[in-house]
Design a protein around this motif. Structure first.
Motif, PDB file in Angstrom:
ATOM      1  N   THR A 207       0.832  -1.208   0.000  1.00 27.25           N
ATOM      2  CA  THR A 207       0.000   0.000   0.000  1.00 27.25           C
ATOM      3  C   THR A 207       0.861   1.250   0.000  1.00 27.25           C
ATOM      4  OG1 THR A 207      -1.874  -1.067   1.118  1.00 27.25           O
ATOM      5  CG2 THR A 207      -1.704   1.320   1.321  1.00 27.25           C
TER       6      THR A 207
ATOM      7  N   SER B 297       1.314   3.753  -3.206  1.00 27.32           N
ATOM      8  CA  SER B 297       0.808   5.107  -2.951  1.00 27.32           C
ATOM      9  C   SER B 297       1.901   6.145  -3.145  1.00 27.32           C
ATOM     10  CB  SER B 297       0.239   5.204  -1.532  1.00 27.32           C
ATOM     11  OG  SER B 297      -0.855   4.334  -1.351  1.00 27.32           O
TER      12      SER B 297
ATOM     13  N   SER C 175      -4.251  11.482   0.765  1.00 26.52           N
ATOM     14  CA  SER C 175      -4.947  10.627   1.734  1.00 26.52           C
ATOM     15  C   SER C 175      -6.014   9.781   1.045  1.00 26.52           C
ATOM     16  CB  SER C 175      -5.600  11.487   2.828  1.00 26.52           C
ATOM     17  OG  SER C 175      -4.629  12.260   3.511  1.00 26.52           O
ATOM     18  N   LEU C 176      -6.752  10.399   0.132  1.00 25.97           N
ATOM     19  CA  LEU C 176      -7.772   9.653  -0.605  1.00 25.97           C
ATOM     20  C   LEU C 176      -7.138   8.566  -1.468  1.00 25.97           C
ATOM     21  CD1 LEU C 176     -10.129  12.562  -1.747  1.00 25.97           C
ATOM     22  CD2 LEU C 176     -10.599  10.834  -0.006  1.00 25.97           C
TER      23      LEU C 176
ATOM     24  N   LYS D 186      -6.434   5.601   0.586  1.00 23.93           N
ATOM     25  CA  LYS D 186      -7.643   4.905   1.023  1.00 23.93           C
ATOM     26  C   LYS D 186      -8.393   4.212  -0.112  1.00 23.93           C
ATOM     27  CE  LYS D 186      -8.840   8.597   3.453  1.00 23.93           C
ATOM     28  NZ  LYS D 186      -9.576   9.539   4.335  1.00 23.93           N
TER      29      LYS D 186
ATOM     30  N   THR E 187      -6.669   2.462  -2.440  1.00 26.55           N
ATOM     31  CA  THR E 187      -5.815   1.361  -2.920  1.00 26.55           C
ATOM     32  C   THR E 187      -6.467  -0.019  -2.807  1.00 26.55           C
ATOM     33  OG1 THR E 187      -4.690   1.361  -0.754  1.00 26.55           O
ATOM     34  CG2 THR E 187      -3.606   2.534  -2.576  1.00 26.55           C
TER      35      THR E 187
ATOM     36  N   THR F 130      -6.027  -4.098   2.912  1.00 27.40           N
ATOM     37  CA  THR F 130      -7.406  -4.582   2.988  1.00 27.40           C
ATOM     38  C   THR F 130      -7.554  -5.984   2.399  1.00 27.40           C
ATOM     39  OG1 THR F 130      -8.255  -2.326   2.881  1.00 27.40           O
ATOM     40  CG2 THR F 130      -9.799  -4.102   2.349  1.00 27.40           C
TER      41      THR F 130
ATOM     42  N   ILE G 235      -7.101  -1.213  10.086  1.00 25.64           N
ATOM     43  CA  ILE G 235      -7.378   0.184  10.431  1.00 25.64           C
ATOM     44  C   ILE G 235      -6.207   0.778  11.215  1.00 25.64           C
ATOM     45  CG2 ILE G 235      -8.852   1.682  11.834  1.00 25.64           C
ATOM     46  CD1 ILE G 235     -11.192  -0.158  11.104  1.00 25.64           C
TER      47      ILE G 235
ATOM     48  N   TYR H 278      -3.621   1.742   8.643  1.00 31.04           N
ATOM     49  CA  TYR H 278      -3.948   2.890   7.793  1.00 31.04           C
ATOM     50  C   TYR H 278      -3.757   4.204   8.550  1.00 31.04           C
ATOM     51  CZ  TYR H 278      -6.018   0.366   3.820  1.00 31.04           C
ATOM     52  OH  TYR H 278      -6.219  -0.408   2.712  1.00 31.04           O
TER      53      TYR H 278
ATOM     54  N   VAL I 189      -1.785   7.811   7.138  1.00 27.71           N
ATOM     55  CA  VAL I 189      -2.439   9.092   6.863  1.00 27.71           C
ATOM     56  C   VAL I 189      -1.950  10.155   7.839  1.00 27.71           C
ATOM     57  CG1 VAL I 189      -4.662  10.286   6.757  1.00 27.71           C
ATOM     58  CG2 VAL I 189      -4.461   7.940   5.901  1.00 27.71           C
TER      59      VAL I 189
END
Length: 214
Positions: free
Chosen positions: A16, A20, A148-149, A152, A154, A166, A187, A190, A194
């Motif tokens: 991720t 990203s 950030s988006l 999220k 990915t 995820t 969570i 993540y 962020v």
């Protein structure tokens, strides 16, 4: 959950973060370049860029990803899941970044640009010394929000087999029949990613304020 399960989610976190970062580092300058073409109102090209950006912003990332993954091989371009994921992320985020950069450029006071031009500054120097520092400050919140988006969204990369945080959590939940623990771990992974972006934004803003006060 076992230690092996946590390790699997950690490996997904590496994927991720890596994808990203690649998307962010490539999408920022590409988005800026597209915004400059529109700001300069280059004939024909500016219109083409506007259409390109509008189409990408209207296309869901998962649709773009599947299109690249399945369509490119049909025209003789071999592409793997990771390459398709990177290309889709870069195309998607650069389009949104373009609009963030362009909004800052449109609000840039032209008298400053003209004043620099009147004292003999060439175009590239005017941009580096006058325009870029100011539009970075204005664009920073919007750019960080887009970053950030990007992180999220990915999880949609899983449709071509990319295992992110995820996807790893889903697999573990399916194997153990206990979906809650792996998703709680997901969570928890993540959140600091962020938070690091937001902290970077605040650090840059403090540096800019200190430089202006000096």
């Amino acid at each position: 959950m076992s230690a092996a399960d946590v390790l699997a989610i950690l490996q997904g976190a590496v994927v991720t973060v890596t994808l990203s970062l690649v998307g962010i580092l490539m999408g920022l300058p590409i988005g800026l370049g597209l915004a400059l073409l529109r700001w300069a109102d280059v004939p024909v090209i500016a219109r083409m860029v506007a259409v390109y950006v509008s189409v990408l912003r209207a296309t869901p990332l998962v649709t773009l990803l599947l299109l690249l993954f399945f369509a490119l091989p049909n025209v003789g371009i071999a592409i793997g899941p990771v390459s398709a994921a990177v290309l889709a992320l870069v195309m998607n985020t650069s389009a949104f970044n373009c609009e963030v950069w362009r909004a800052a450029l449109m609000n840039f006071p032209k008298e400053q640009y003209e004043a620099a031009q009147s004292v003999g500054m060439h175009a590239s120097l005017r941009f580096r010394r006058i325009v870029l520092p100011q539009i970075v400050r204005v664009s920073l919140p919007g750019l960080v929000n887009e970053m950030s988006l990007l992180i999220k969204v990915t999880p949609v990369l899983a449709v071509v087999g990319v295992v992110d945080i995820t996807r790893a959590a889903v697999r573990i939940g399916a194997e153990t029949y206990e979906p809650l623990p792996p998703f709680l771990v997901a969570i928890a992974m993540y959140a600091p990613i962020v938070f690091a972006l937001v902290s970077l934004q605040r650090f840059i803003e403090r540096r800019q304020l200190a430089a202006e006060a000096a």
